[in-house]
Design a protein around this motif. Sequence first.
Motif, PDB file in Angstrom:
ATOM      1  N   VAL A  73     -14.683   2.376   5.694  1.00  0.00           N
ATOM      2  CA  VAL A  73     -14.925   1.265   5.137  1.00  0.00           C
ATOM      3  C   VAL A  73     -13.577   0.637   5.325  1.00  0.00           C
ATOM      4  O   VAL A  73     -12.401   1.050   5.050  1.00  0.00           O
ATOM      5  N   TYR A  74     -13.859  -0.740   5.638  1.00  0.00           N
ATOM      6  CA  TYR A  74     -12.443  -1.519   5.896  1.00  0.00           C
ATOM      7  C   TYR A  74     -12.608  -2.811   5.148  1.00  0.00           C
ATOM      8  O   TYR A  74     -14.000  -3.222   5.227  1.00  0.00           O
ATOM      9  N   ARG A  75     -11.838  -3.154   4.644  1.00  0.00           N
ATOM     10  CA  ARG A  75     -11.629  -4.462   3.899  1.00  0.00           C
ATOM     11  C   ARG A  75     -10.769  -5.457   4.562  1.00  0.00           C
ATOM     12  O   ARG A  75      -9.717  -5.088   4.927  1.00  0.00           O
ATOM     13  N   ASP A  76     -11.390  -6.531   4.720  1.00  0.00           N
ATOM     14  CA  ASP A  76     -10.719  -7.627   5.509  1.00  0.00           C
ATOM     15  C   ASP A  76      -9.989  -8.545   4.323  1.00  0.00           C
ATOM     16  O   ASP A  76     -10.402  -9.121   3.463  1.00  0.00           O
ATOM     17  N   TYR A  77      -8.657  -8.561   4.743  1.00  0.00           N
ATOM     18  CA  TYR A  77      -7.732  -9.258   3.748  1.00  0.00           C
ATOM     19  C   TYR A  77      -7.228 -10.430   4.735  1.00  0.00           C
ATOM     20  O   TYR A  77      -6.262 -11.235   4.227  1.00  0.00           O
ATOM     21  N   SER A  78      -7.899 -10.906   5.438  1.00  0.00           N
ATOM     22  CA  SER A  78      -7.240 -12.009   6.482  1.00  0.00           C
ATOM     23  C   SER A  78      -7.543 -13.238   5.912  1.00  0.00           C
ATOM     24  O   SER A  78      -6.712 -14.338   6.123  1.00  0.00           O
ATOM     25  N   THR A  79      -8.580 -13.527   5.124  1.00  0.00           N
ATOM     26  CA  THR A  79      -8.810 -14.572   4.339  1.00  0.00           C
ATOM     27  C   THR A  79      -8.341 -14.950   2.797  1.00  0.00           C
ATOM     28  O   THR A  79      -8.340 -16.086   2.337  1.00  0.00           O
ATOM     29  N   ALA A  80      -7.713 -13.762   2.396  1.00  0.00           N
ATOM     30  CA  ALA A  80      -7.298 -13.707   1.036  1.00  0.00           C
ATOM     31  C   ALA A  80      -5.836 -14.357   1.078  1.00  0.00           C
ATOM     32  O   ALA A  80      -5.165 -13.916   1.967  1.00  0.00           O
ATOM     33  N   PRO A  81      -5.581 -14.772  -0.067  1.00  0.00           N
ATOM     34  CA  PRO A  81      -3.924 -15.291  -0.146  1.00  0.00           C
ATOM     35  C   PRO A  81      -3.331 -14.111  -0.595  1.00  0.00           C
ATOM     36  O   PRO A  81      -3.650 -13.077  -1.064  1.00  0.00           O
ATOM     37  N   ARG A  82      -2.205 -14.035   0.298  1.00  0.00           N
ATOM     38  CA  ARG A  82      -1.231 -12.757   0.023  1.00  0.00           C
ATOM     39  C   ARG A  82      -0.082 -13.109  -0.634  1.00  0.00           C
ATOM     40  O   ARG A  82       0.326 -14.183  -1.002  1.00  0.00           O
ATOM     41  N   ALA A  83       0.228 -11.861  -1.320  1.00  0.00           N
ATOM     42  CA  ALA A  83       1.377 -12.150  -2.601  1.00  0.00           C
ATOM     43  C   ALA A  83       2.687 -12.361  -1.499  1.00  0.00           C
ATOM     44  O   ALA A  83       2.871 -11.954  -0.329  1.00  0.00           O
ATOM     45  N   LYS A  84       3.746 -12.975  -2.114  1.00  0.00           N
ATOM     46  CA  LYS A  84       4.738 -13.435  -1.143  1.00  0.00           C
ATOM     47  C   LYS A  84       5.555 -12.352  -1.203  1.00  0.00           C
ATOM     48  O   LYS A  84       5.937 -11.589  -2.058  1.00  0.00           O
ATOM     49  N   GLY A  85       5.904 -11.934   0.125  1.00  0.00           N
ATOM     50  CA  GLY A  85       7.003 -10.790   0.538  1.00  0.00           C
ATOM     51  C   GLY A  85       6.185  -9.495   0.053  1.00  0.00           C
ATOM     52  O   GLY A  85       6.983  -8.534   0.056  1.00  0.00           O
ATOM     53  N   SER A  86       4.881  -9.389   0.117  1.00  0.00           N
ATOM     54  CA  SER A  86       4.267  -8.060  -0.157  1.00  0.00           C
ATOM     55  C   SER A  86       4.300  -7.355   0.710  1.00  0.00           C
ATOM     56  O   SER A  86       4.357  -5.927   0.907  1.00  0.00           O
ATOM     57  N   ILE A  87       3.908  -7.753   2.014  1.00  0.00           N
ATOM     58  CA  ILE A  87       3.683  -6.826   3.263  1.00  0.00           C
ATOM     59  C   ILE A  87       5.089  -6.197   3.667  1.00  0.00           C
ATOM     60  O   ILE A  87       4.908  -4.979   4.039  1.00  0.00           O
ATOM     61  N   LYS A  88       5.828  -6.844   3.704  1.00  0.00           N
ATOM     62  CA  LYS A  88       7.181  -6.606   4.405  1.00  0.00           C
ATOM     63  C   LYS A  88       7.922  -5.572   3.218  1.00  0.00           C
ATOM     64  O   LYS A  88       8.339  -4.437   3.599  1.00  0.00           O
ATOM     65  N   SER A  89       7.756  -5.871   2.018  1.00  0.00           N
ATOM     66  CA  SER A  89       8.266  -4.760   1.034  1.00  0.00           C
ATOM     67  C   SER A  89       7.164  -3.679   0.914  1.00  0.00           C
ATOM     68  O   SER A  89       8.036  -2.334   0.590  1.00  0.00           O
ATOM     69  N   LEU A  90       6.100  -3.831   1.485  1.00  0.00           N
ATOM     70  CA  LEU A  90       5.237  -2.572   1.137  1.00  0.00           C
ATOM     71  C   LEU A  90       5.480  -1.872   2.405  1.00  0.00           C
ATOM     72  O   LEU A  90       5.406  -0.572   2.402  1.00  0.00           O
ATOM     73  N   LEU A  91       5.725  -2.481   3.482  1.00  0.00           N
ATOM     74  CA  LEU A  91       6.079  -1.575   4.679  1.00  0.00           C
ATOM     75  C   LEU A  91       7.360  -0.870   4.791  1.00  0.00           C
ATOM     76  O   LEU A  91       7.519   0.440   5.368  1.00  0.00           O
ATOM     77  N   GLU A  92       8.167  -1.486   4.026  1.00  0.00           N
ATOM     78  CA  GLU A  92       9.614  -0.796   3.952  1.00  0.00           C
ATOM     79  C   GLU A  92       9.698   0.215   2.812  1.00  0.00           C
ATOM     80  O   GLU A  92      10.650   0.905   2.883  1.00  0.00           O
ATOM     81  N   LYS A  93       8.806   0.204   2.043  1.00  0.00           N
ATOM     82  CA  LYS A  93       8.690   1.176   0.849  1.00  0.00           C
ATOM     83  C   LYS A  93       8.470   2.554   1.252  1.00  0.00           C
ATOM     84  O   LYS A  93       7.565   2.668   2.246  1.00  0.00           O
ATOM     85  N   LYS A  94       8.914   3.570   0.712  1.00  0.00           N
ATOM     86  CA  LYS A  94       8.935   4.830   1.354  1.00  0.00           C
ATOM     87  C   LYS A  94       7.553   5.406   0.489  1.00  0.00           C
ATOM     88  O   LYS A  94       7.291   5.182  -0.456  1.00  0.00           O
ATOM     89  N   PRO A  95       6.996   6.241   1.214  1.00  0.00           N
ATOM     90  CA  PRO A  95       5.577   6.677   0.805  1.00  0.00           C
ATOM     91  C   PRO A  95       5.869   7.609  -0.392  1.00  0.00           C
ATOM     92  O   PRO A  95       6.896   8.292  -0.519  1.00  0.00           O
ATOM     93  N   THR A  96       4.966   7.565  -1.258  1.00  0.00           N
ATOM     94  CA  THR A  96       4.955   8.261  -2.607  1.00  0.00           C
ATOM     95  C   THR A  96       4.808   9.678  -2.416  1.00  0.00           C
ATOM     96  O   THR A  96       4.133  10.160  -1.249  1.00  0.00           O
ATOM     97  N   ALA A  97       4.729  10.558  -3.402  1.00  0.00           N
ATOM     98  CA  ALA A  97       4.510  11.820  -3.417  1.00  0.00           C
ATOM     99  C   ALA A  97       2.855  12.073  -3.149  1.00  0.00           C
ATOM    100  O   ALA A  97       2.313  12.912  -2.549  1.00  0.00           O
ATOM    101  N   TYR A  98       2.195  11.178  -3.672  1.00  0.00           N
ATOM    102  CA  TYR A  98       0.723  11.240  -3.696  1.00  0.00           C
ATOM    103  C   TYR A  98       0.353  10.806  -2.352  1.00  0.00           C
ATOM    104  O   TYR A  98      -0.678  11.600  -1.808  1.00  0.00           O
ATOM    105  N   GLU A  99       0.839  10.041  -1.718  1.00  0.00           N
ATOM    106  CA  GLU A  99       0.554   9.537  -0.282  1.00  0.00           C
ATOM    107  C   GLU A  99       0.843  10.704   0.718  1.00  0.00           C
ATOM    108  O   GLU A  99       0.133  11.112   1.442  1.00  0.00           O
ATOM    109  N   LEU A 100       2.051  11.500   0.376  1.00  0.00           N
ATOM    110  CA  LEU A 100       2.352  12.286   1.191  1.00  0.00           C
ATOM    111  C   LEU A 100       1.328  13.791   1.027  1.00  0.00           C
ATOM    112  O   LEU A 100       0.966  14.317   1.764  1.00  0.00           O
ATOM    113  N   TRP A 101       1.043  13.935  -0.232  1.00  0.00           N
ATOM    114  CA  TRP A 101       0.070  14.823  -0.685  1.00  0.00           C
ATOM    115  C   TRP A 101      -1.178  14.410   0.116  1.00  0.00           C
ATOM    116  O   TRP A 101      -1.727  15.430   0.638  1.00  0.00           O
ATOM    117  N   THR A 102      -1.638  13.378   0.117  1.00  0.00           N
ATOM    118  CA  THR A 102      -2.969  13.125   0.490  1.00  0.00           C
ATOM    119  C   THR A 102      -2.956  13.281   1.977  1.00  0.00           C
ATOM    120  O   THR A 102      -4.104  13.733   2.616  1.00  0.00           O
TER     121      THR A 102
END
Length: 630
Positions: free
Chosen positions: A108-137
């Motif tokens: 399942v893919y969700r298309d976010y191309s047409t939705a308004p994005r939060a300001k600076g969210s993608i860059k901050s999201l990419l630069e953010k280190k994975p959490t323990a849950y993500e690593l566990w997953t």
Amino acid sequence: MRFAAIDSSDEEDYISLTTSISSVSSSSRRPTSARPRPHVGPRYSAHNVASEQETDSDDILLSAEDSADEVEKLGGGYEVVQTERVYRRQSKTPSTASRQSNPWRERVYRDYSTAPRAKGSIKSLLEKKPTAYELWTKVTEEEAMRDGHRLAQERRGELRERANNARAEVRHADDLRLQREEEEMRRMLEGMALRQTREAEERRRDFAEREKRLWAEIDATIREVELKEAALATARLTAEREAKEQAQALIAKQEQEAQARRIAEQKVAEEKRAREKQRLEAQEAARKADEEARTKAEQDAKIVDLSNMPHREWAKWVRQQRRMKTQVIEPVKADRATKQAVKIALRLITRGVGQVVNTKHDTVRVTDDIHRLLVDQLPAPPSAANPTSLSSTPPTAYLYLLSHLSKALIKQAESEVSAKPNAAFPLARIIHGLILRGHGAFGDILMARLVKKCPWVIPFYPAKQPDQSRESYEKSTGRALDESTSEYIQRMGGILILYFSIVQTCLTPLIPTIPSTPTPTPRQLLALYPAALRLPAGWTWLAYALRKPILASAPMASMLAIYVEVVAPAAAEVFGGLQVGKVLVAMKRDCVDRKRVKGESEADRQRLGILVDKWEKEGRRYLQGRDWEV
């Protein structure tokens, strides 16, 4: 992680796991055939179903709602589009049942191309280190993927082992079946071999019994034939002994009677001489004169007759041979039945003439065999008292056999006697033996064929007629078309030796060999033999030969030499050696010394002179083989 940005490593792991699971699950949905299948199939299917159940219980399935919750937890300050587009990557067989049974085949893919994005969210999201849950997953997914691969590999190994075991069981069952079939085939072949052996033994036993019976019958037949032959031989020997005793008794009686007649004749002669002595002395001079005149007249008459006598004699026998050809030979050859009836007799006669040797037993045996073959063609056996003759018209088949016998004798003389003169004596004895047994017609038929094949038995050499062809003329002289003079003289010499052997043969040893018949009287012998086959014919032949023009012929020197060797000794025995010696000496003086006789070469004339000289020195000498061997 299932976000809009797809991790390449996660995607590859997912696709690999999905493919391995789908290949296992899809194998359970293949259609099955109606034919019976080995038990490895059900085992494999049961194991596959159990594996799928274990995988479904252990795997973590993420639906579209779970993905939304994750987004809310990760970015609570982000605005999430309420509507979503769902993209599903389907397999090559996009059936609904397949997607429901295997949730790992959908993403399942969700298309976010047409939705308004939060300001600076993608860059901050990419630069953010994975959490323990993500690593566990992530670690959990990797472990799950490795466990899936390991389980799939283990299941494949088990399946291969089960398949190998199933194939081994199938091969073992096939081996057992082949062994059973091989054992059945071996037993069947052994049974067939045993049956064939019994049949061969039965056939061998039957053949041995048949062969034993056959040889027993053959032995019995041979014994029966031997007994019959022994009885016939005993009877024949008894008859011969009785005939010989009768002949000896008859000869002794005749000698006694002759002795008594001689004594009586001597007495009468003495008385007659005493009474007529004076009368004879008185008439001696007149008788001598008359005798001389009569002798001279007879000699003159003989000289006149001798000039044409050989031609008349030759013409007489030529006419006889022509009558035989037209009245006997040609009719028999045209009659198939008669020719077939005498075919075996012809062959036996030819074989007997060719195999005779100069012994008394063999000569008498061949004579008796030919006599029986000739008698089979007559209504009654002939004898010296009742002989056959051409004037009495015997059966045609009988005359044909006599003609064939004459031809066989002359051929034997041409081939063998010309090289070995003493071979003519047994042939001459066979001829005399047949005539003495009553076959009087044989003498005339033989003489006619002798004159046809060799006119030198007269002797006479016919002259060529104006309208006569060369082939006909050469045939009348007995000469072949391509025959040289030396070959002609040699062949004529062989036939002349046979004729002279007949003329000089003494009948006294032959008369006792005649079976169970009275001894022929002198009158009967005169009726049996033509004049040309008697000993006086030798003097006639010499008188004809020493006259012109026959004396100048090329073969005459050789012919006179044959006469000196064959006929002269017998003539000297009967007429006196002194008289014969005078004739031979006169012949040598006039013919050899004065060269009146012509030969093929000087050697022939010299040979004649040597023979006469030897006669003067040593007296008469018979040719070797004249007397048969006992």
